[in-house]
Motif scaffolding. Structure first.
Motif, PDB file in Angstrom:
ATOM      1  N   THR A 199       1.174  -1.373   0.324  1.00 32.58           N
ATOM      2  CA  THR A 199      -0.060   0.213   0.110  1.00 32.58           C
ATOM      3  C   THR A 199       1.049   0.947  -0.006  1.00 32.58           C
ATOM      4  OG1 THR A 199       0.128   0.425   2.356  1.00 32.58           O
ATOM      5  CG2 THR A 199      -1.726  -1.677   1.176  1.00 32.58           C
ATOM      6  N   CYS A 243      -2.420   4.490  -3.735  1.00 33.84           N
ATOM      7  CA  CYS A 243      -2.238   2.991  -4.052  1.00 33.84           C
ATOM      8  C   CYS A 243      -2.790   2.420  -2.843  1.00 33.84           C
ATOM      9  CB  CYS A 243      -1.289   2.391  -4.492  1.00 33.84           C
ATOM     10  SG  CYS A 243      -0.545   3.637  -5.855  1.00 33.84           S
ATOM     11  N   GLY A 244      -3.993   2.458  -2.577  1.00 34.38           N
ATOM     12  CA  GLY A 244      -4.864   1.530  -1.199  1.00 34.38           C
ATOM     13  C   GLY A 244      -4.399   1.864  -0.505  1.00 34.38           C
ATOM     14  N   HIS A 245      -3.618   3.041  -0.241  1.00 37.72           N
ATOM     15  CA  HIS A 245      -2.756   3.751   1.329  1.00 37.72           C
ATOM     16  C   HIS A 245      -4.085   4.605   2.127  1.00 37.72           C
ATOM     17  CE1 HIS A 245       0.611   3.734   3.532  1.00 37.72           C
ATOM     18  NE2 HIS A 245       0.741   5.384   3.949  1.00 37.72           N
ATOM     19  N   THR A 270      -8.793   6.307  -4.944  1.00 34.75           N
ATOM     20  CA  THR A 270      -8.740   5.358  -4.807  1.00 34.75           C
ATOM     21  C   THR A 270      -8.065   3.773  -5.545  1.00 34.75           C
ATOM     22  OG1 THR A 270      -8.768   5.982  -2.244  1.00 34.75           O
ATOM     23  CG2 THR A 270      -7.826   3.658  -2.553  1.00 34.75           C
ATOM     24  N   VAL A 315      -6.306   0.325  -5.683  1.00 32.30           N
ATOM     25  CA  VAL A 315      -5.668  -0.857  -5.452  1.00 32.30           C
ATOM     26  C   VAL A 315      -3.932  -0.879  -5.236  1.00 32.30           C
ATOM     27  CG1 VAL A 315      -7.033  -2.969  -6.634  1.00 32.30           C
ATOM     28  CG2 VAL A 315      -5.102  -2.278  -7.610  1.00 32.30           C
ATOM     29  N   PRO A 316      -3.650  -1.835  -3.930  1.00 33.12           N
ATOM     30  CA  PRO A 316      -2.062  -1.436  -3.658  1.00 33.12           C
ATOM     31  C   PRO A 316      -1.755  -1.974  -4.803  1.00 33.12           C
ATOM     32  CG  PRO A 316      -3.151  -2.793  -1.817  1.00 33.12           C
ATOM     33  CD  PRO A 316      -4.753  -2.618  -3.245  1.00 33.12           C
ATOM     34  N   SER A 358      -7.258  -5.227 -10.671  1.00 31.16           N
ATOM     35  CA  SER A 358      -8.663  -3.837 -11.979  1.00 31.16           C
ATOM     36  C   SER A 358      -9.088  -3.674 -12.640  1.00 31.16           C
ATOM     37  CB  SER A 358      -7.843  -2.938 -10.535  1.00 31.16           C
ATOM     38  OG  SER A 358      -8.598  -1.721 -10.843  1.00 31.16           O
TER      39      SER A 358
END
Length: 403
Positions: free
Chosen positions: A249, A266-268, A287, A289-290, A297
Motif C-alpha cells: 500500500t 494505492c490503497g493507503h 483510490t 489497488v495496492p 483491477s
C-alpha cells in the motif's frame, strides 16, 4: 528548477551491538532479591524435611531453585544458586546419615540437576544474544536504507517519525522517501505486506524504483506505474526462490511551487490536513489497488489534486498508527488526538504523537510506525524557490516550519 537544497541531520548512529547483547543476557532479578528468595526457600524446605523425617525426604525439592534461576537469572547467578543448593544438600545428607550409596545417589542427583540448570541458563542467554544481534543489525540496516529526516526541498519541508518494530520477526515493511525532481518534490509513504527481511527486500525494490522514477517520469501516474512494475518484477523473482508474493500500500504525492498537491493513492491511508487549529481528512476519491495488484483491477491508476494552504501541515502515516491498540483492544483515535495538536508545528505534532502512542499502547507495539509531516516552503511573489537572488537564506527556510 533551482539547485537542490535538501538538508538532513547526521546519519543515524548504528545501534550498539554490545549493549544489545548485554541487555539480552541481563538478569531479571537483583542479587539481593535473589539471595533473599533462595534463602527463604532453603529454610522452608529444610524445615519441612526435618518435620517429615525419614519417611518423606523433601530435600531433593531444592533442585527446583537452580531450574527457576536458569529462566530469570544470569549464568553467574545461576551458578551461585547451584553451588549453594549443592552445599545444603551435601551437608544435610551427611548430618542425617544413611548408606553410602544412598548418600552418593542423592548428591549425584543434585549435582546433575544443578548442572542442567546452569547449562539451560547458558543456552537461553546465548540464544537471546543471537536474536538481539540479528534484530539490532536488521534495524540498523533498515534505518540506513531510509533517508534521515528532516528534509528541505524547494517545495516542501518534511519532518518524520519512524519507529521500526524490531521484534521477533526483526523488521517491518514501512517505507518513505522524499525526492526533489525537475517536476517538483515527490514523496512516497508505504507499507509492505508482512514483516521480516523478505518484506524489507520488497521495500528496497520499491524505494529504488521510486528514486529513479520520481526524477524520470513527468507524471505522477507514471511514477506509480514504475512502482507497480518494480513490485511485479520483485514478486516474480521471489516466486522462483519460494518466497511469498507481496503487495504494497502506498501514497505517492507531488508538490509544486504553487501549493498544489497531486496524489496517487494505492490503497493507503488518507492524509490529514492540519490548519488553524483544525484537522480534517483529505478525501481521495480515486483510490486504487495496492502496488503489485494492478492486474486484479480494470481501472487504471489516476491522480487527483488538492490544495495545501500556506502554513498548513499535511500528515501522512502508515497503519502502525491507525491500528495501534490499547490494553482493551481499542484502536488509536488518530483524528481526535490530532485535533488537540493542530495548532502546533510539524515537529511538535510528531513529538506529541510519539509520546501519546507510547502511552496509549503501554509500550506494546505490533507494527512499524512511519509518519511524515509535510509543510510547504513559502515563496516570495514573482520568485521561484532556489533561484539566485530569492533572498531567503537556508537558515530561514529551515526555521520556517517551527512557529
Amino acid at each position: 528548477m533551482g539547485s537542490r537544497r535538501s538538508r538532513t541531520p547526521d546519519a543515524p548512529r548504528l545501534p550498539d551491538l554490545d549493549a544489545g547483547e548485554a541487555a539480552a543476557g541481563a538478569s531479571r532479578i537483583g542479587n539481593g532479591a535473589l539471595a533473599g528468595v533462595v534463602a527463604a526457600f532453603t529454610v522452608l524446605v529444610v524445615v519441612l524435611d526435618y518435620l517429615t523425617g525419614a519417611d518423606l525426604q523433601v530435600i531433593p525439592l531444592l533442585v527446583v531453585a537452580p531450574a527457576l534461576a536458569s529462566v530469570f537469572c544470569s549464568v553467574r547467578q545461576t551458578v551461585s544458586v547451584a553451588v549453594w543448593i549443592t552445599a545444603v544438600v551435601v551437608v544435610s545428607r551427611v548430618l542425617m546419615g544413611g548408606t553410602f550409596w544412598g548418600l552418593a545417589l542423592s548428591i549425584g542427583f543434585t549435582v546433575l540437576a544443578c548442572g542442567l540448570g546452569v547449562a539451560s541458563c547458558a543456552a537461553r542467554i546465548r540464544h537471546a544474544v543471537e536474536i538481539a544481534r540479528l534484530r539490532t543489525a536488521a534495524g540498523a540496516l533498515q534505518r540506513q536504507i531510509l533517508r534521515p529526516l528532516p528534509v528541505l526541498t524547494d517545495q516542501v519541508f518534511a519532518h518524520g517519525l519512524y519507529e521500526p518494530i524490531e521484534e521477533d520477526r526483526l523488521v517491518g515493511g514501512d517505507i518513505y522517501e522524499v525526492v526533489e525532481s525537475p517536476h517538483g518534490t515527490r514523496v512516497i509513504i508505504g507499507d509492505v505486506q508482512g514483516k521480516g527481511l523478505a518484506a524489507m527486500g520488497t521495500g528496497i525494490a520499491v524505494l529504488g524504483a521510486f528514486r529513479e522514477a520520481a526524477i524520470r517520469e513527468p507524471t505522477l501516474t507514471g511514477v506509480a506505474g514504475a512502482l507497480e512494475d518494480a513490485v511485479v518484477r520483485h514478486n516474480a523473482s521471489s516466486a522462483q526462490t519460494g518466497e511469498t508474493e507481496r503487495f504494497v500500500t502506498a501514497l505517492v504525492l507531488g508538490f509544486d511551487a504553487d501549493g498544489r498537491v497531486e496524489a496517487v493513492n494505492c490503497g493507503h491511508i488518507a492524509p490529514r490536513l492540519l490548519l488553524h487549529g483544525e484537522t480534517r481528512v483529505v478525501r481521495l476519491r480515486r483510490t486504487s489497488v495496492p502496488l503489485g495488484m494492478a492486474d486484479l483491477s480494470s481501472e487504471a491508476r489516476a491522480a487527483e489534486c488538492f490544495d495545501v494552504p500556506s502554513g498548513a501541515t499535511l500528515l501522512v502515516c502508515t497503519d502502525g498508527v491507525t491500528e495501534a491498540r490499547d490494553a482493551s483492544g481499542a484502536f488509536y483515535p488518530l483524528d481526535d488526538r490530532l485535533a488537540r495538536w493542530a495548532s502546533r508545528g510539524p515537529r511538535e505534532v510528531l513529538d506529541a504523537l510519539s509520546t501519546d502512542l507510547e502511552a496509549f499502547t503501554g509500550g506494546v507495539r505490533r507494527d512499524d510506525i512511519a509518519v511524515l509531516a509535510l509543510r510547504g516552503v513559502p515563496v516570495r511573489r514573482g520568485q521561484r524557490p532556489g533561484l539566485p537572488g530569492s533572498g531567503a537564506s537556508e537558515s530561514q527556510a529551515l526555521a520556517f516550519p517551527h512557529p
